[in-house]
Write a protein that holds these residues in place. Structure first.
Motif, PDB file in Angstrom:
ATOM      1  N   UNK A 150       0.928  -1.374  -0.071  1.00 23.01           N
ATOM      2  CA  UNK A 150       0.102   0.216  -0.155  1.00 23.01           C
ATOM      3  C   UNK A 150       0.868   1.202  -0.285  1.00 23.01           C
ATOM      4  N   UNK A 151       1.916   1.245   0.426  1.00 21.82           N
ATOM      5  CA  UNK A 151       2.923   2.556   0.520  1.00 21.82           C
ATOM      6  C   UNK A 151       3.198   3.076  -0.608  1.00 21.82           C
ATOM      7  N   UNK A 152       3.402   1.394  -1.233  1.00 19.65           N
ATOM      8  CA  UNK A 152       4.304   1.560  -3.035  1.00 19.65           C
ATOM      9  C   UNK A 152       3.462   2.427  -3.072  1.00 19.65           C
ATOM     10  N   UNK A 153       2.017   1.522  -3.309  1.00 18.46           N
ATOM     11  CA  UNK A 153       1.229   2.185  -4.516  1.00 18.46           C
ATOM     12  C   UNK A 153       0.824   4.120  -3.458  1.00 18.46           C
ATOM     13  N   UNK A 154       0.797   3.989  -2.715  1.00 13.19           N
ATOM     14  CA  UNK A 154       0.753   5.665  -2.334  1.00 13.19           C
ATOM     15  C   UNK A 154       2.094   6.722  -3.191  1.00 13.19           C
TER      16      UNK A 154
END
Length: 334
Positions: free
Chosen positions: A132-136
């Motif tokens: 999720x961090x990578x996506x954000x």
């Protein structure tokens, strides 16, 4: 005699929790190991700093000695990353135990300190996984928020020093919907786009940001014999208000704004409780004319936000171009 299902479920839960804790403990140990390796490399490098090339010589030598026995985790590139890890996060006690090494690798790729701090705070507050961090980060969340806010305000909200007071502090423009996996084509039916958002609800709420929860889809409003339907109804606990979403797969018109304003008025008069703040309306549209939005809404508007949606991740050049455009507007005003 049969064993109770509740007992089986309870023990299964214990096993899964223990496994998760063990994995987290191993990863925390690995993070600390990489940090300590980075610290020793940095200290040794400083001791020999009179030689200009000592740093690169040291890392190459260590890699040649360690990699044959311990594998690719001790390549030149990885050892340089461990040194960077220590230099970026110099206090071991300040490391976040909920972050895996994958979290930290993503954070190390961010050069801007304020930007990195924002992602750290949001990842902790929202309990983001590494994915999720990578996506954000890839969806340029920080830059998109800056389009409607100043940097200090964005960080203040993330730190918990400031409670968001209006929709522009949390609604992003553009809103990126690449997780739907839809191909670019001239037009989509609004009901199809809405259906895809519902089927990817967790991803949609993640894109919306902290504090959002889903309430209803196609919420019916009955007005003296006429029926209307609000596409999506959410609630934001930080703003303490309903947030209504209307989806338009065409370029936004002033009629669209009027329709959403009616829905907002209805919720304010018949759904909102006394302790809640005024309802917010968000138009997700394929395209928009900011001048039309500005003229169609009252000067003191705080309830309607128009956000252009994108079905693909924006490039860095696109975001920089938009940021420059916003800064130029501010310069013209001042």
């Amino acid at each position: 005699m049969k064993v109770k299902r509740s007992l089986i479920a309870e023990i299964k839960n214990m096993i899964l929790q223990s496994r998760e804790q063990a994995i987290r403990a191993v990863d925390n140990t690995r993070v600390l190991m990489y940090w300590n390796i980075g610290k020793r490399i940095f200290e040794e490098e400083q001791a020999g700093k009179e030689r200009a090339d000592y740093g690169s010589f040291l890392i190459r030598s260590l890699s040649e000695a360690l990699q044959p026995e311990f594998g690719s985790g001790f390549s030149v590139r990885q050892l340089e990353r461990y040194r960077q890890f220590f230099r970026t996060f110099p206090i071991a006690s300040a490391l976040r135990t909920q972050f895996s090494w994958t979290h930290y690798k993503l954070l190390l790729s961010i050069d801007n300190e304020a930007k990195r701090e924002y992602y750290i705070l949001e990842a902790v507050k929202s309990n983001w996984t590494a994915r999720q961090l990578e996506r954000q980060i890839n969806s340029q969340l920080y830059e998109r928020l800056l389009l409607s806010n100043d940097k200090e305000s964005v960080l203040a909200v993330a730190r918990g020093e400031k409670v968001p007071s209006n929709a522009t502090e949390i609604i992003k423009d553009p809103t990126v919907l690449e997780f739907l996996g839809l191909k670019q084509k001239p037009a989509y039916y609004e009901r199809d786009l809405e259906a895809e958002l519902i089927s990817h609800l967790n991803d949609f709420l993640l894109e919306l940001g902290h504090g959002f929860s889903f309430v209803a889809r196609q919420r019916r409003i009955h007005l003296d014999g006429d029926e209307f339907f609000v596409d999506l109804v959410c609630y934001n606990r930080l703003l303490q208000s309903f947030v209504l979403f209307e989806i338009k797969t065409h370029k936004l018109t002033h009629q669209d704004l009027g329709q959403l304003q009616m829905y907002v008025n209805y919720y304010d008069r018949f759904e909102k409780q006394e302790f809640e703040n005024p309802t917010i309306g968000v138009l997700l549209c394929a395209d928009k004319n900011d001048a039309v939005v500005k003229i169609s809404l009252p000067e003191n508007n705080r309830s309607i936000v128009a956000s252009k949606y994108q079905l693909y991740l924006p490039t860095e050049d696109q975001l920089l171009k938009e940021l420059k455009s916003e800064l130029d507007k501010l310069d013209d005003i001042n």
